[in-house]
Design a protein around this motif. Structure first.
Motif, PDB file in Angstrom:
ATOM      1  N   GLN A  83       1.051  -1.221  -0.155  1.00 53.72           N
ATOM      2  CA  GLN A  83       0.092  -0.012   0.037  1.00 53.72           C
ATOM      3  C   GLN A  83       0.943   1.252   0.033  1.00 53.72           C
ATOM      4  O   GLN A  83       0.369   2.169  -0.143  1.00 53.72           O
ATOM      5  N   TYR A  84       2.095   1.156   0.487  1.00 54.31           N
ATOM      6  CA  TYR A  84       3.120   2.366   0.436  1.00 54.31           C
ATOM      7  C   TYR A  84       3.997   2.527  -0.513  1.00 54.31           C
ATOM      8  O   TYR A  84       4.663   3.421  -0.875  1.00 54.31           O
ATOM      9  N   THR A  85       4.832   1.221  -1.051  1.00 54.15           N
ATOM     10  CA  THR A  85       5.627   1.478  -1.696  1.00 54.15           C
ATOM     11  C   THR A  85       5.576   0.655  -2.991  1.00 54.15           C
ATOM     12  O   THR A  85       4.399   0.067  -3.205  1.00 54.15           O
ATOM     13  N   THR A  86       6.348   0.350  -3.879  1.00 58.97           N
ATOM     14  CA  THR A  86       6.002  -0.183  -5.358  1.00 58.97           C
ATOM     15  C   THR A  86       6.439  -1.651  -5.296  1.00 58.97           C
ATOM     16  O   THR A  86       7.294  -2.438  -4.467  1.00 58.97           O
ATOM     17  N   SER A  89      10.385  -2.375  -5.157  1.00 56.89           N
ATOM     18  CA  SER A  89      10.931  -2.313  -3.956  1.00 56.89           C
ATOM     19  C   SER A  89      10.606  -3.396  -3.291  1.00 56.89           C
ATOM     20  O   SER A  89      11.514  -3.816  -2.636  1.00 56.89           O
ATOM     21  N   VAL A  90       9.525  -4.043  -3.083  1.00 53.89           N
ATOM     22  CA  VAL A  90       9.279  -5.062  -2.492  1.00 53.89           C
ATOM     23  C   VAL A  90      10.013  -6.340  -2.716  1.00 53.89           C
ATOM     24  O   VAL A  90      10.511  -6.981  -2.088  1.00 53.89           O
ATOM     25  N   GLN A  91      10.144  -6.335  -4.212  1.00 49.73           N
ATOM     26  CA  GLN A  91      10.699  -7.591  -4.625  1.00 49.73           C
ATOM     27  C   GLN A  91      12.204  -7.649  -4.310  1.00 49.73           C
ATOM     28  O   GLN A  91      12.826  -8.621  -3.972  1.00 49.73           O
ATOM     29  N   LEU A  92      12.942  -6.221  -4.465  1.00 51.89           N
ATOM     30  CA  LEU A  92      14.294  -5.936  -4.202  1.00 51.89           C
ATOM     31  C   LEU A  92      14.695  -6.446  -2.603  1.00 51.89           C
ATOM     32  O   LEU A  92      15.441  -7.080  -2.273  1.00 51.89           O
ATOM     33  N   GLY A 151       6.986   2.319   3.635  1.00 55.81           N
ATOM     34  CA  GLY A 151       6.617   0.901   2.921  1.00 55.81           C
ATOM     35  C   GLY A 151       8.031  -0.113   2.614  1.00 55.81           C
ATOM     36  O   GLY A 151       8.029  -1.065   2.988  1.00 55.81           O
ATOM     37  N   ASP A 152       9.026   0.560   2.354  1.00 55.51           N
ATOM     38  CA  ASP A 152      10.445   0.215   2.454  1.00 55.51           C
ATOM     39  C   ASP A 152      10.758  -0.424   3.869  1.00 55.51           C
ATOM     40  O   ASP A 152      11.096  -1.651   3.906  1.00 55.51           O
ATOM     41  N   VAL A 153      10.593   0.463   4.955  1.00 59.17           N
ATOM     42  CA  VAL A 153      10.881  -0.399   6.147  1.00 59.17           C
ATOM     43  C   VAL A 153      10.147  -1.238   6.760  1.00 59.17           C
ATOM     44  O   VAL A 153      10.463  -2.240   7.143  1.00 59.17           O
ATOM     45  N   ALA A 159      10.787  -8.935   6.153  1.00 48.76           N
ATOM     46  CA  ALA A 159      11.878  -9.929   5.772  1.00 48.76           C
ATOM     47  C   ALA A 159      12.708 -10.525   6.762  1.00 48.76           C
ATOM     48  O   ALA A 159      12.858 -11.639   6.847  1.00 48.76           O
ATOM     49  N   SER A 160      12.949  -9.712   7.708  1.00 53.09           N
ATOM     50  CA  SER A 160      13.759  -9.994   8.960  1.00 53.09           C
ATOM     51  C   SER A 160      12.978 -10.994   9.964  1.00 53.09           C
ATOM     52  O   SER A 160      13.493 -11.994  10.433  1.00 53.09           O
ATOM     53  N   LEU A 161      11.495 -10.485  10.106  1.00 53.47           N
ATOM     54  CA  LEU A 161      10.769 -11.499  10.821  1.00 53.47           C
ATOM     55  C   LEU A 161      10.439 -12.935  10.267  1.00 53.47           C
ATOM     56  O   LEU A 161      10.325 -14.016  10.970  1.00 53.47           O
TER      57      LEU A 161
END
Length: 327
Positions: A83-86, A89-92, A151-153, A159-161
């Motif tokens: 909802q926040y980023t692209t 960005s999510v894939q990377l 969104g990136d955060v 990913a860390s969780l």
């Protein structure tokens, strides 16, 4: 097979969002945790001894609460980040979980990697970069929106969780049992996601105009997620959490193939190239097994003298030997 399950969850979620304006990630996860609870938690309730549900809860309840919290929030944060980023960005940024997973495996599971493993991970990440480049050229990166940093955060935290959850899964599956992991995640995942569902998605659920198509999409999502959770421990047990996460990077390509027919995605040869690069990296990683280092020995110095206590034990052993000889 795991990648196809992930692809199924992505396609059904996107179909719900695009065609029916249904954005309820926590409800979708809640249904999956309920299935895990009904199958594996109930199974644990009928086990005996140390495998029994109540024995496990008595000894390790707080550990599984933390595991359930990490798993639930990882699923929620990644989906919410869209909802926040692209998409790009999510894939990377989602790949950030792989080095985090390797670090946790190094310190917690004592996994030791060779040079070829780091090369293989780099190759897989190169394949992901190629796939992202294909997305940009095909116009799938999405439009920038406000709150991209948020969104990136969220992606990095999710990913860390995921890495925490996967490392715990590998430890439990290899040291304890698959049923214990799935049963405990099903129990605490149902409780945590149910509470969060009431807090953050109550209005979204109330606004859904239910029909059989929406219900079928929810069922399809739940079945794909249930199969993913059920089969992943089997693969992790014979490989590792890191190799599994490298292999499921191919899920984006499967989603693309379905998207060509369902969402009018544009095809690019770079997708085939990215798939090939990821598979080469995955095969490289699996070609050489990792080794497990022995945990560090206790810092207490070894006893070189007999000492009073050890002398007493030695005298007792001698008396027993004398008595046995006399008999």
């Amino acid at each position: 097979m795991l990648s196809l399950c992930i692809c199924g969850t992505a396609i059904t979620s996107q179909y719900l969002a695009d065609k029916y304006q249904v954005n309820t990630p926590m409800l979708q996860s809640f249904i999956n945790y309920c299935l895990l609870f009904l199958i594996y938690t109930v199974m644990l309730a009928f086990q005996s001894g140390s495998d029994n549900l109540f024995y496990i809860l008595k000894k390790k309840w707080w550990k599984y609460i933390l595991l359930g919290l990490a798993d639930v929030e990882a699923n929620y944060l990644i989906v919410r980040a869209y909802q926040y980023t692209t998409l790009t960005s999510v894939q990377l940024l989602d790949c950030f979980g792989i080095p985090v997973l390797m670090a946790f495996s190094w310190f917690i599971l004592y996994a030791r990697y060779r040079v070829i493993h780091f090369i293989a991970v780099a190759v897989c990440l190169l394949g992901v970069g190629t796939m992202v480049g294909a997305d940009i050229l095909a116009g799938r990166e999405g439009n920038s929106v406000n709150g991209v940093l948020i969104g990136d955060v969220l992606v990095l935290l999710g990913a860390s969780l995921y890495a925490v959850s996967n490392v715990c899964e590998e430890y439990i599956v290899k040291k304890l049992s698959r049923q214990e992991f799935l049963g405990m995640v099903g129990l605490f995942g149902t409780i945590i996601s149910g509470i969060q569902l009431l807090l953050v998605e109550f209005k979204d659920i109330a606004s859904i105009h239910w029909d059989w198509k929406i219900a079928l999409l929810f069922v399809a999502f739940a079945l794909c997620m249930f199969c993913l959770y059920s089969f992943m421990p089997l693969v992790i047990k014979v490989t590792s959490a890191t190799s599994v996460n490298l292999g499921i990077l191919t899920a984006d390509l499967y989603s693309l193939f379905f998207g060509l027919f369902l969402f009018d995605y544009k095809f690019s040869v770079l997708y085939i190239l990215s798939f090939t690069i990821i598979m080469v990296g995955f095969i490289l990683y699996c070609s050489t097994p990792t080794r497990t280092a022995e945990p560090a020995e206790s810092s207490v110095p070894s006893i070189t003298s007999t000492g009073i206590d050890n002398l007493g034990l030695k005298l007792e052993e001698n008396l027993q030997e004398t008595h046995s000889a006399a008999l």
